[in-house]
Design a protein around this motif. Structure first.
Motif: not given
Length: 400
Positions: A313-314, A342-350, A362-367
């Motif tokens: 998701t993201g 669940v893996i979240a792929i996002v533009g920005d992480i706060g 489960s994990g958050i990754f910024s592009i």
């Protein structure tokens, strides 16, 4: 991946988790939100799917484009579930004839974007929330109801109006009466002329239609955080008009309180889309619901995701506001109950996103691979999304 059960010593509950990934994915679910102004949900899904099938050509990929209630919502639902796009001529925000549409899903659920008939892009340079109308939105609603829709989902977003949905209600037969006993169709500037509201004249097919309104904001109907104050300026209202519109919204709320016993100001989200949230609740008995919850419910997410090894998701930015129930968190909460990572792929992480992991992420990754400002990151977003997915899949492929 095989499911296992491990004891969480923090609360001694049995929490579903999974064994280490063994290098193969049989089924994944892709359900990202759009990155506003950068990539649509469908574009992101296309990139994700291409990379997954590159490494796992036999993997079953379930794609669920996310609709937030704004532009593209109808297409997102039709892409995910199939169905028909129905063209219809309606009134536009300036009461002109325009080409509109809505979607009809195979199960009889009608999907409407209010912006199709009352959206800001339709007014161009003629922004005036005191005069624009949602009448065309009501024409879409009544057409769907008369065609036999079993349920209706309407997206509240991108409106050019501040009529509290009175135009839409009037199109469906609701009568608004002034002090002289004459019916009229209210706009933002004439809400204070309403002395009596007759719901008994609403079209019977609309009365019988269960309606869910997609609403991701909790603004009240009027006041400093209300419809006119917060959203009026972007629709063309100057400070004087904002004050006037807010007063007229207060008048309508008072009439609804006296005549119908409905306290709009107490309904979170009643200020959405120029008060359309309140109007949908008061005139149509609609249920206001977060967009992602509506998507998950309408698509039958739990059935589609059953047996999945992973969910991707993201959203454009994940931060503390995301914890209110935006796309990533909404998906994660469902997936957690099913024991799916669940893996979240996002533009920005706060900075304040730790709680997302407790919700099931489960994990958050910024592009944003080279840590550049948005203006520089935007043109390279698609390539960075592809490379980020590639990195994650390469890593997962090698875990034993």
């Amino acid at each position: 991946m095989q499911r296992c059960m491990k004891t969480c010593h923090k609360d001694m509950q049995m929490i579903p988790t999974r064994d280490l990934y063994e290098g193969k994915m049989n089924k994944v679910v892709l359900i990202p939100d759009s990155f506003k102004g950068t990539m649509s949900s469908s574009q992101i899904i296309s990139i994700m799917k291409e990379r997954i099938l590159h490494y796992h050509p036999d993997c079953s990929v379930v794609s669920i484009p996310v609709a937030d209630g704004g532009e593209g919502s109808v297409d997102s639902f039709l892409t995910a579930l199939g169905g028909e796009k129905i063209a219809l001529r309606t009134k536009g925000p300036w009461n002109e004839e325009i080409e509109s549409f809505y979607g009809m899903l195979p199960d009889g659920t009608a999907i409407i974007e209010m912006a199709v008939s009352a959206g800001l892009p339709l007014v161009g340079d003629r922004k005036d929330p005191a005069q624009t109308t949602t009448y065309g939105v009501g024409e879409l609603i009544i057409d769907a109801a008369r065609r036999g829709a079993r349920r209706l989902v309407i997206g509240l977003g991108g409106s050019a109006t501040n009529d509290a949905g009175c135009g839409a209600a009037a199109a469906c037969g609701v009568r608004f009466i002034d002090k002289e006993g004459k019916p009229f169709i209210p706009v933002g500037d004439t809400l204070d002329r309403i002395c009596h509201i007759d719901l008994s004249t609403m079209d019977e097919s609309v009365k019988a239609l269960p309606i869910t309104a997609m609403c991701d904001i909790d603004n009240p109907f009027y006041g400093p955080a209300g419809a006119a104050a917060i959203y009026g300026p972007q629709k063309g209202a100057d400070p004087e008009m904002v004050k006037a519109l807010d007063g007229k919204m207060r008048h309508l709320a008072s009439v609804l309180s006296k005549e119908l016993g409905i306290e709009l100001q107490k309904i979170p989200g009643s200020g959405a889309a120029g008060g359309m949230g309140g109007g949908m609740s008061a005139f149509f008995s609609a249920r206001l619901q977060m967009g992602i919850d509506t998507v998950l419910e309408t698509t039958g997410f739990e059935v589609l995701a059953e047996g999945a090894d992973m969910i991707f998701t993201g959203e454009g930015r994940i931060d503390g506001q995301s914890l209110r129930g935006k796309v990533v968190i909404g998906v994660a909460r469902k997936a957690k109950k099913m024991g799916i990572p669940v893996i979240a792929i996002v533009g920005d992480i706060g900075d304040d996103i730790t709680a997302a992991y407790d919700e099931g992420v489960s994990g958050i990754f910024s592009i944003n691979r080279v840590a550049v400002p948005y203006k520089e990151a935007r043109p390279r977003a698609k390539d960075d999304m592809r490379l980020t997915m590639d990195n994650i899949l390469r890593f997962m492929k090698r875990i034993r």
